[in-house]
Scaffold this active site. Structure first.
Site, PDB file in Angstrom:
ATOM      1  N   ASN A   9       0.864  -1.177   0.000  1.00  0.00           N
ATOM      2  CA  ASN A   9       0.000   0.000   0.000  1.00  0.00           C
ATOM      3  C   ASN A   9       0.907   1.236   0.000  1.00  0.00           C
ATOM      4  O   ASN A   9       1.502   1.563   1.017  1.00  0.00           O
ATOM      5  CB  ASN A   9      -0.883  -0.033   1.264  1.00  0.00           C
ATOM      6  CG  ASN A   9      -1.708   1.225   1.423  1.00  0.00           C
ATOM      7  OD1 ASN A   9      -1.833   2.014   0.487  1.00  0.00           O
ATOM      8  ND2 ASN A   9      -2.280   1.412   2.603  1.00  0.00           N
ATOM      9  N   LYS A  11       0.068   4.231  -0.271  1.00  0.00           N
ATOM     10  CA  LYS A  11      -0.622   5.395   0.323  1.00  0.00           C
ATOM     11  C   LYS A  11      -0.411   6.637  -0.561  1.00  0.00           C
ATOM     12  O   LYS A  11      -0.355   6.508  -1.779  1.00  0.00           O
ATOM     13  CB  LYS A  11      -0.139   5.632   1.757  1.00  0.00           C
ATOM     14  CG  LYS A  11      -0.194   4.383   2.608  1.00  0.00           C
ATOM     15  CD  LYS A  11      -0.048   4.680   4.058  1.00  0.00           C
ATOM     16  CE  LYS A  11       0.102   3.387   4.818  1.00  0.00           C
ATOM     17  NZ  LYS A  11      -0.006   3.553   6.247  1.00  0.00           N
ATOM     18  N   HIS A  95      -9.415   0.777   4.816  1.00  0.00           N
ATOM     19  CA  HIS A  95      -8.156   1.003   5.534  1.00  0.00           C
ATOM     20  C   HIS A  95      -8.438   1.926   6.717  1.00  0.00           C
ATOM     21  O   HIS A  95      -9.270   2.837   6.630  1.00  0.00           O
ATOM     22  CB  HIS A  95      -7.124   1.639   4.591  1.00  0.00           C
ATOM     23  CG  HIS A  95      -5.753   1.655   5.176  1.00  0.00           C
ATOM     24  ND1 HIS A  95      -5.369   2.597   6.108  1.00  0.00           N
ATOM     25  CD2 HIS A  95      -4.690   0.834   5.003  1.00  0.00           C
ATOM     26  CE1 HIS A  95      -4.118   2.352   6.474  1.00  0.00           C
ATOM     27  NE2 HIS A  95      -3.681   1.283   5.816  1.00  0.00           N
ATOM     28  N   GLU A  97      -6.948   4.363   7.880  1.00  0.00           N
ATOM     29  CA  GLU A  97      -6.790   5.804   7.610  1.00  0.00           C
ATOM     30  C   GLU A  97      -8.044   6.354   6.934  1.00  0.00           C
ATOM     31  O   GLU A  97      -8.430   7.502   7.161  1.00  0.00           O
ATOM     32  CB  GLU A  97      -5.533   6.044   6.748  1.00  0.00           C
ATOM     33  CG  GLU A  97      -4.276   5.834   7.588  1.00  0.00           C
ATOM     34  CD  GLU A  97      -3.060   5.361   6.809  1.00  0.00           C
ATOM     35  OE1 GLU A  97      -3.046   5.446   5.566  1.00  0.00           O
ATOM     36  OE2 GLU A  97      -2.107   4.896   7.469  1.00  0.00           O
ATOM     37  N   GLU A 167      -5.224  -5.260  10.499  1.00  0.00           N
ATOM     38  CA  GLU A 167      -4.227  -4.212  10.721  1.00  0.00           C
ATOM     39  C   GLU A 167      -4.538  -3.487  12.026  1.00  0.00           C
ATOM     40  O   GLU A 167      -5.386  -2.576  12.039  1.00  0.00           O
ATOM     41  CB  GLU A 167      -4.273  -3.200   9.568  1.00  0.00           C
ATOM     42  CG  GLU A 167      -3.975  -3.808   8.214  1.00  0.00           C
ATOM     43  CD  GLU A 167      -3.414  -2.760   7.261  1.00  0.00           C
ATOM     44  OE1 GLU A 167      -2.306  -2.977   6.770  1.00  0.00           O
ATOM     45  OE2 GLU A 167      -4.061  -1.732   7.040  1.00  0.00           O
ATOM     46  N   GLY A 173       2.381   2.181  10.784  1.00  0.00           N
ATOM     47  CA  GLY A 173       3.314   3.299  10.628  1.00  0.00           C
ATOM     48  C   GLY A 173       3.962   3.750  11.922  1.00  0.00           C
ATOM     49  O   GLY A 173       4.579   4.809  11.978  1.00  0.00           O
ATOM     50  N   SER A 213       3.503  -2.174  10.449  1.00  0.00           N
ATOM     51  CA  SER A 213       4.957  -2.171  10.649  1.00  0.00           C
ATOM     52  C   SER A 213       5.608  -3.517  10.336  1.00  0.00           C
ATOM     53  O   SER A 213       6.542  -3.942  11.013  1.00  0.00           O
ATOM     54  CB  SER A 213       5.298  -1.711  12.073  1.00  0.00           C
ATOM     55  OG  SER A 213       4.828  -0.389  12.266  1.00  0.00           O
TER      56      SER A 213
END
Ligand code: PEP
Length: 250
Positions: A9, A11, A95, A97, A167, A173, A213
């Site tokens: 991904n 992003k 996702h 985010e 996730e 991240g 991560s």
């Protein structure tokens, strides 16, 4: 046997020329990857030239999102027909985010997942708890509710084209990876949740990725877990060598 997948991904990273270069590097190194499907998910602006760079390779193309409408007056949105016409075969949906910053709800995800499936695009549906939910011991409930809210609306036949990505939000991240045990127990709970609705065979055949991560140094231990079938990779997918090293961790 369920499919092993390592998906990158990207992003909102890279310019178009940088993205094309990265895709070419992934293609060049992908020849050393066995028994694992590689998928890259660049930004929308990159999809056409990256599709060109992937031509003739075994690397699949994904979008990072799609609209919850088929076409029309939805300024700034990108429909599933559009990503299909450019050669995407996967689409990341839900996702964290997008859930956190763009108001993506499970209700919207039901619509998006169905639109993608109608076009034979395989959704990579992301689920995961945040830090507060993990610390309150609610992680199993949060994740299984996300699964039920979205995937329980599908048929067993439709489930064959779904990839799930667990996730944990606190690991995305942040450099904090879930331990292999923490990830495995949630993956097993997801598989059980799918088995309860769709039967053991569908659950056994569903690819469940870990994301958060994940990097070359921890991928081996994570991927050695019984219910972890690969990874959805953020930061480490921006370096072709790291991305490929992760895929070689099987
Ligand atoms: C992601 O955003 O899907 C992700 C897993 O990011 P990172 O690998 O950077 O934690």
């Amino acid at each position: 046997m369920r499919k092993k997948i390592v998906a990158g991904n990207w992003k909102m990273n890279t310019t178009v020329p940088q993205g094309v270069e990265l895709a070419k590097e992934v293609v060049a190194l992908s020849k050393d990857v066995k028994d694992c499907l590689l998928v890259v998910a660049p930004p929308f602006t990159h999809l056409a030239p990256v599709a060109e760079a992937l031509k003739g390779s075994k690397v699949a193309l994904a979008a990072q999102n799609c609209a919850d409408h088929t076409s029309g007056a939805y300024t700034g949105e990108v429909a599933v027909d559009m990503i299909d016409s450019i050669g995407c075969t996967y689409c990341i949906l839900g996702h964290s985010e997008r859930r956190q910053y763009y108001g993506e709800t499970d209700e919207k995800l039901v619509v998006k997942v169905k639109l993608a499936l109608e076009k034979n695009i395989k959704p990579i549906l992301c689920v995961g708890e945040n830090l507060e939910e993990r610390e309150a011991g609610k992680h199993f409930d949060v994740v299984t509710s996300q699964i039920k809210n979205v995937l329980y609306t599908l048929t067993a036949e439709e489930m064959k084209n779904i990839v799930v990505a667990y996730e944990p939000v606190w690991a995305i991240g942040t450099g904090k990876t879930a331990t292999a045990e923490q990830a495995q127990e949630i993956h097993a709970a997801i598989r059980k949740c799918l088995a309860d609705k769709f039967g053991a065979q569908v659950a056994e055949d569903t690819t469940i990725l870990y994301g958060g991560s994940c990097k070359p140094s921890n991928a081996k231990e994570l991927f050695a877990q019984k219910d972890i079938d690969g990874g959805l990779i953020g930061g480490a997918a921006l370096k072709a060598a790291d991305f490929i090293a992760i895929a070689q961790s099987y």
